[in-house]
Design a protein around this motif. Structure first.
Motif, PDB file in Angstrom:
ATOM      1  N   LYS A   1      71.676  17.456  39.228  1.00 45.17           N
ATOM      2  CA  LYS A   1      70.437  17.881  40.375  1.00 45.17           C
ATOM      3  C   LYS A   1      69.395  18.530  39.252  1.00 45.17           C
ATOM      4  CE  LYS A   1      74.691  20.446  42.854  1.00 45.17           C
ATOM      5  NZ  LYS A   1      75.422  22.037  43.047  1.00 45.17           N
ATOM      6  N   TYR A   2      69.994  19.094  38.071  1.00 44.71           N
ATOM      7  CA  TYR A   2      68.565  18.522  36.866  1.00 44.71           C
ATOM      8  C   TYR A   2      68.679  18.193  36.042  1.00 44.71           C
ATOM      9  CZ  TYR A   2      66.842  21.811  32.892  1.00 44.71           C
ATOM     10  OH  TYR A   2      65.664  21.852  32.318  1.00 44.71           O
ATOM     11  N   PHE A   3      67.199  17.438  36.125  1.00 44.10           N
ATOM     12  CA  PHE A   3      67.081  16.274  34.940  1.00 44.10           C
ATOM     13  C   PHE A   3      66.155  16.417  34.068  1.00 44.10           C
ATOM     14  CE2 PHE A   3      64.426  11.816  34.311  1.00 44.10           C
ATOM     15  CZ  PHE A   3      66.253  11.630  33.322  1.00 44.10           C
ATOM     16  N   LYS A   4      66.577  16.697  32.857  1.00 48.90           N
ATOM     17  CA  LYS A   4      64.651  16.892  32.278  1.00 48.90           C
ATOM     18  C   LYS A   4      64.707  15.975  30.843  1.00 48.90           C
ATOM     19  CE  LYS A   4      63.778  19.826  27.939  1.00 48.90           C
ATOM     20  NZ  LYS A   4      63.403  21.259  27.258  1.00 48.90           N
ATOM     21  N   PHE A   5      63.962  15.115  30.364  1.00 46.21           N
ATOM     22  CA  PHE A   5      63.446  14.195  29.593  1.00 46.21           C
ATOM     23  C   PHE A   5      62.040  14.275  29.056  1.00 46.21           C
ATOM     24  CE2 PHE A   5      60.563  13.128  32.940  1.00 46.21           C
ATOM     25  CZ  PHE A   5      59.990  11.555  32.284  1.00 46.21           C
ATOM     26  N   GLU A   6      62.209  13.826  27.346  1.00 43.31           N
ATOM     27  CA  GLU A   6      61.536  14.491  26.198  1.00 43.31           C
ATOM     28  C   GLU A   6      60.682  13.277  25.652  1.00 43.31           C
ATOM     29  OE1 GLU A   6      63.589  16.680  24.033  1.00 43.31           O
ATOM     30  OE2 GLU A   6      63.281  18.564  25.512  1.00 43.31           O
ATOM     31  N   VAL A   7      59.681  13.265  25.600  1.00 40.72           N
ATOM     32  CA  VAL A   7      58.818  11.766  25.028  1.00 40.72           C
ATOM     33  C   VAL A   7      57.930  12.199  23.820  1.00 40.72           C
ATOM     34  CG1 VAL A   7      56.519  10.226  25.263  1.00 40.72           C
ATOM     35  CG2 VAL A   7      57.856  11.223  27.570  1.00 40.72           C
ATOM     36  N   LYS A   8      58.637  11.508  23.045  1.00 44.79           N
ATOM     37  CA  LYS A   8      58.690  11.969  21.209  1.00 44.79           C
ATOM     38  C   LYS A   8      57.891  11.030  20.908  1.00 44.79           C
ATOM     39  CE  LYS A   8      60.743  13.929  17.687  1.00 44.79           C
ATOM     40  NZ  LYS A   8      62.356  15.249  17.467  1.00 44.79           N
ATOM     41  N   ASP A   9      57.602   9.568  21.735  1.00 47.64           N
ATOM     42  CA  ASP A   9      56.845   8.542  21.559  1.00 47.64           C
ATOM     43  C   ASP A   9      55.506   8.376  22.288  1.00 47.64           C
ATOM     44  OD1 ASP A   9      58.399   7.322  22.635  1.00 47.64           O
ATOM     45  OD2 ASP A   9      59.006   6.445  20.309  1.00 47.64           O
ATOM     46  N   ARG A  10      54.880   7.009  22.040  1.00 47.74           N
ATOM     47  CA  ARG A  10      54.042   6.709  23.712  1.00 47.74           C
ATOM     48  C   ARG A  10      54.760   6.172  24.399  1.00 47.74           C
ATOM     49  NH1 ARG A  10      49.061   8.790  22.492  1.00 47.74           N
ATOM     50  NH2 ARG A  10      48.557   8.090  19.686  1.00 47.74           N
ATOM     51  N   SER A  11      54.588   6.955  25.565  1.00 49.37           N
ATOM     52  CA  SER A  11      55.531   6.386  26.879  1.00 49.37           C
ATOM     53  C   SER A  11      54.532   5.402  27.265  1.00 49.37           C
ATOM     54  CB  SER A  11      54.649   7.677  27.743  1.00 49.37           C
ATOM     55  OG  SER A  11      54.927   8.261  27.506  1.00 49.37           O
ATOM     56  N   SER A  12      55.777   4.076  27.835  1.00 46.24           N
ATOM     57  CA  SER A  12      55.594   2.826  28.423  1.00 46.24           C
ATOM     58  C   SER A  12      56.312   2.878  29.700  1.00 46.24           C
ATOM     59  CB  SER A  12      56.019   2.169  27.471  1.00 46.24           C
ATOM     60  OG  SER A  12      57.942   2.535  27.534  1.00 46.24           O
ATOM     61  N   ALA A  13      55.502   1.738  30.557  1.00 45.53           N
ATOM     62  CA  ALA A  13      55.969   1.797  31.616  1.00 45.53           C
ATOM     63  C   ALA A  13      57.637   1.362  31.646  1.00 45.53           C
ATOM     64  CB  ALA A  13      55.157   0.875  32.711  1.00 45.53           C
ATOM     65  N   GLU A  14      57.922   0.812  31.192  1.00 43.77           N
ATOM     66  CA  GLU A  14      59.682   0.472  31.165  1.00 43.77           C
ATOM     67  C   GLU A  14      60.412   1.787  31.267  1.00 43.77           C
ATOM     68  OE1 GLU A  14      56.783  -0.964  29.367  1.00 43.77           O
ATOM     69  OE2 GLU A  14      57.497  -2.819  29.749  1.00 43.77           O
ATOM     70  N   GLN A  15      59.542   2.843  29.963  1.00 45.07           N
ATOM     71  CA  GLN A  15      60.237   4.048  30.933  1.00 45.07           C
ATOM     72  C   GLN A  15      59.744   4.535  31.979  1.00 45.07           C
ATOM     73  OE1 GLN A  15      58.042   5.617  27.060  1.00 45.07           O
ATOM     74  NE2 GLN A  15      60.161   5.890  26.070  1.00 45.07           N
ATOM     75  N   TYR A  16      59.541   4.788  32.783  1.00 43.00           N
ATOM     76  CA  TYR A  16      59.268   4.671  33.812  1.00 43.00           C
ATOM     77  C   TYR A  16      59.761   3.764  34.765  1.00 43.00           C
ATOM     78  CZ  TYR A  16      56.688   9.063  32.144  1.00 43.00           C
ATOM     79  OH  TYR A  16      56.057   9.789  31.338  1.00 43.00           O
ATOM     80  N   HIS A  17      59.910   2.795  34.300  1.00 46.34           N
ATOM     81  CA  HIS A  17      60.794   2.415  35.460  1.00 46.34           C
ATOM     82  C   HIS A  17      62.580   2.723  35.516  1.00 46.34           C
ATOM     83  CE1 HIS A  17      62.278  -1.826  36.656  1.00 46.34           C
ATOM     84  NE2 HIS A  17      63.182  -1.122  36.631  1.00 46.34           N
ATOM     85  N   CYS A  18      63.050   3.260  34.319  1.00 50.20           N
ATOM     86  CA  CYS A  18      63.906   4.146  35.012  1.00 50.20           C
ATOM     87  C   CYS A  18      64.045   5.287  35.140  1.00 50.20           C
ATOM     88  CB  CYS A  18      64.633   4.010  32.990  1.00 50.20           C
ATOM     89  SG  CYS A  18      64.792   2.310  32.202  1.00 50.20           S
ATOM     90  N   ILE A  19      62.476   5.756  35.062  1.00 44.06           N
ATOM     91  CA  ILE A  19      62.990   7.133  35.798  1.00 44.06           C
ATOM     92  C   ILE A  19      62.261   7.229  37.915  1.00 44.06           C
ATOM     93  CG2 ILE A  19      61.130   8.992  35.834  1.00 44.06           C
ATOM     94  CD1 ILE A  19      62.644   9.438  33.292  1.00 44.06           C
ATOM     95  N   TYR A  20      62.100   5.817  37.334  1.00 38.08           N
ATOM     96  CA  TYR A  20      62.149   6.398  39.188  1.00 38.08           C
ATOM     97  C   TYR A  20      63.484   5.463  39.379  1.00 38.08           C
ATOM     98  CZ  TYR A  20      57.492   5.964  39.028  1.00 38.08           C
ATOM     99  OH  TYR A  20      55.561   6.428  39.084  1.00 38.08           O
ATOM    100  N   ALA A  21      64.295   4.365  38.700  1.00 39.71           N
ATOM    101  CA  ALA A  21      65.982   4.246  39.405  1.00 39.71           C
ATOM    102  C   ALA A  21      66.328   5.867  39.278  1.00 39.71           C
ATOM    103  CB  ALA A  21      66.539   3.635  37.789  1.00 39.71           C
ATOM    104  N   LEU A  22      66.361   6.394  38.130  1.00 45.24           N
ATOM    105  CA  LEU A  22      66.913   7.956  37.747  1.00 45.24           C
ATOM    106  C   LEU A  22      66.979   8.741  39.127  1.00 45.24           C
ATOM    107  CD1 LEU A  22      68.797   9.565  35.136  1.00 45.24           C
ATOM    108  CD2 LEU A  22      67.414  10.580  37.068  1.00 45.24           C
ATOM    109  N   LEU A  23      65.300   8.515  39.213  1.00 45.31           N
ATOM    110  CA  LEU A  23      65.215   9.775  40.280  1.00 45.31           C
ATOM    111  C   LEU A  23      65.758   9.529  41.697  1.00 45.31           C
ATOM    112  CD1 LEU A  23      61.393  10.712  39.892  1.00 45.31           C
ATOM    113  CD2 LEU A  23      63.744  12.047  39.445  1.00 45.31           C
ATOM    114  N   SER A  24      66.020   8.085  42.318  1.00 45.70           N
ATOM    115  CA  SER A  24      66.100   7.403  43.536  1.00 45.70           C
ATOM    116  C   SER A  24      67.890   7.245  43.481  1.00 45.70           C
ATOM    117  CB  SER A  24      65.549   5.957  43.326  1.00 45.70           C
ATOM    118  OG  SER A  24      65.978   4.928  44.515  1.00 45.70           O
ATOM    119  N   SER A  25      68.346   7.606  41.976  1.00 47.60           N
ATOM    120  CA  SER A  25      69.734   7.665  41.937  1.00 47.60           C
ATOM    121  C   SER A  25      70.526   8.913  43.114  1.00 47.60           C
ATOM    122  CB  SER A  25      70.701   7.031  40.987  1.00 47.60           C
ATOM    123  OG  SER A  25      70.813   8.065  40.173  1.00 47.60           O
TER     124      SER A  25
END
Length: 572
Positions: free
Chosen positions: A201-225
């Motif tokens: 129900k609640y998801f918070k992620f923090e970016v501490k270094d440069r973001s990458s397309a691979e990281q957002y690949h995982c974000i889309y997977a989580l949001l879809s789930s």
């Protein structure tokens, strides 16, 4: 007590859940044997693991790192929170915290360079392996509901983070958790198959270094789930520059989305549940990405992910650093009409004004860092549309200050306003003390720097600030229009985090105004000064009214702000 015991156990547990201070819960548990059995699970349901900063992992004992883990925590724990502390902060840790490592251990000397990084990796591997083996895998399936690991403001060489091992364990053993907070480092994107949390129900992620397309690949997977359950989505970053500067802004999110849609590894479980590789978030109410680029939200909107979401709270920030926050009472925010109002340098803010008139029920608005003289303050006219609901207004404009005349107009239009914060044009406005202008104002914060911004450690003398408050109070007392609700007045408050990750006020002063009945035998129209009493710094009395003005200490001020709802957007 007999009547209380007759209530259903679920109702009693719900009542006791409002007891937030652990020591109070202990007192309840010790009241009787029956209350002990009811309160004990509540006391142990939140496990705080405090990791000591600056301790080389060479002194960590693999067999004892979780040796002090109480059986009750495993039996009752429903939320795991992991925080950091420094050696000089040990005295402030509660006795029911699990200290990692034990505070009796000696730190030795820190080692810099490659050797230090190698030891950090050793410590990180050891910590995650022990966390999984000694805790996560031993919690009964379905019991854990929240996992929060906040690593913000932690730059120490030996600080550890969760690894993909821990995320995989949460995915395999505790896949019913509804709240997840993690720092999204690059190595956590090595396995996209573990980002499957269908009850989140609640998801918070923090970016501490440069973001990458691979990281957002995982974000889309989580949001879809969690498409059918997710209600809040938060993102933060510690970086002061654009976290997407190394990505192609026009294609980064789209490329990651295409990669996710074509990925056969992370979609199998979702497809088995009847999902598709295109999705929306029909329950999403909160989008909080103030410290991210707006491009991510724009893509999520255009791709349909949030187009039909019933958003009530929305915070975003564009590439220019302009931030807009909207908090609605009950209406669905009209997001489809939002983007034209966020174009670079809108025409005197008229775009935002028109947008504010497209929906109802606004509770709070944050307008930050827009170029003042180009953005203007004409948009405040749109707040009249929310006169029945608006409670808080926070404004920070670059290149201009908020005019007192507009503030007075805002108060007369929005009678329910309780909180106002901005950089004022002419110092402390007396109208905030006037009950006809602000009948419900409780908290006023002038964020203007006092004196030279470079002299942050040399604040304006508190007596000078105090005299301004007294002068305004005297003026409204004589007129008979003194506000009955105003409690706190702040000048130029700035808080920073020092090397120990604690906040301190470096400039400005905060004052609390307290009203009380006071009967005197003097002339009715006399306004006098009250001697110092009950720690009050100054005071006034008039007829049967007594006002005490007291300076708030920094830590006390922060506690008051937390009680009022935080208002952390004022601290920068």
């Amino acid at each position: 007590m007999a009547t209380f015991q007759q209530l259903p156990c679920e109702l009693i547990t719900h009542i006791l859940s409002y007891v937030k201070i652990p020591t109070d819960l202990i007192n309840v548990a010790l009241a009787s044997r029956w209350l002990y059995s009811v309160a004990t699970p509540l006391f142990y349901e939140k496990l705080i693991i405090a990791i000591r900063i600056g301790l080389p992992p060479i002194v960590w004992d693999a067999d004892t790192i979780f040796a002090k883990l109480k059986p009750q925590w495993i039996q009752y724990v429903r939320e795991i929170g992991i925080v950091y502390y420094y050696p000089d902060g040990e005295d402030y840790l509660a006795p029911w915290y699990l200290h990692i490592p034990d505070t009796d251990l000696k730190t030795g000397w820190a080692i810099d360079g490659p050797a230090g990084l190698d030891r950090k990796q050793i410590g990180q591997t050891l910590f995650n392996d022990q966390l999984v083996e000694k805790l996560i895998t031993r919690i009964p399936p379905g019991q854990l509901r929240a996992f929060n690991f906040d690593t913000r403001h932690t730059m120490d060489l030996y600080s550890v983070d969760i690894s993909i091992v821990t995320v995989r364990a949460l995915y395999q053993y505790q896949n019913t958790i509804s709240q997840l907070k993690i720092t999204l480092r690059g190595d956590l994107a090595d396995d996209c198959t573990v980002y499957d949390f269908p009850c989140l129900k609640y998801f918070k992620f923090e970016v501490k270094d440069r973001s990458s397309a691979e990281q957002y690949h995982c974000i889309y997977a989580l949001l879809s789930s969690c498409r059918n359950t997710l209600e809040e989505f938060h993102c933060h970053t510690d970086m002061f520059d654009n976290p997407f500067v190394e990505l192609s802004l026009s294609t980064a999110f789209e490329d990651a989305y295409k990669d996710w849609r074509g990925c056969e590894k992370c979609s199998q479980r979702q497809l088995l549940r009847g999902g598709e590789k295109e999705f929306g978030l029909p329950r999403l109410k909160v989008w909080n990405c103030k410290e991210m680029d707006q491009a991510f939200f724009e893509f999520c909107f255009k791709s349909g992910i949030v187009r039909d979401s019933p958003l009530k709270n929305f915070l975003t920030q564009d590439a220019e650093g302009n931030a807009l926050g909207l908090f609605s009472k009950y209406s669905k925010l009209n997001i489809s009409e939002l983007f034209p109002s966020l174009e670079k340098y809108p025409n005197n803010g008229l775009g935002l004004q028109k947008y504010l008139e497209t929906f109802e029920g606004l509770l709070k608005i944050i307008v930050s860092s827009f170029r003042g003289r180009k953005f203007g303050i004409a948009w405040t006219a749109g707040l009249k549309h929310h006169a029945d609901s608006l409670k808080q207004v926070h404004v920070k404009l670059t290149g201009m200050r908020f005019p007192v005349k507009v503030l007075e107009e805002l108060g007369r239009n929005c009678r329910g306003l309780e909180v106002f914060a901005s950089e004022m044009e002419d110092g402390l406005p007396r109208c905030i003390f006037n009950k006809d202008v602000f009948p419900n104002l409780q908290y006023f914060h002038d964020t203007t720097y006092i004196g030279s911004p470079g002299w942050l450690d040399i604040p304006l003398h508190s007596e000078q600030c105090l005299s301004l408050v007294n002068s305004a109070l005297r003026h409204e007392i004589r007129k008979g229009d003194l506000s009955e609700t105003l409690k706190i007045v702040c000048f130029g408050i700035r808080t920073v985090r020092n090397e120990f990750s604690t906040q301190r006020i470096v400039q400005g002063h905060a004052f609390m105004v307290k009203r009380s009945a006071y009967v005197i035998e003097e002339e009715d129209d006399y306004i006098g000064c009250i001697p110092h009493w009950d720690a009050a710094d100054a005071g006034l009395y008039y007829k049967n009214l007594r006002l005490d003005v007291r300076r708030l200490e920094p830590l006390e001020y922060l506690e008051v702000m937390d009680h009022l709802g935080g208002h952390t957007d004022l601290y920068g």
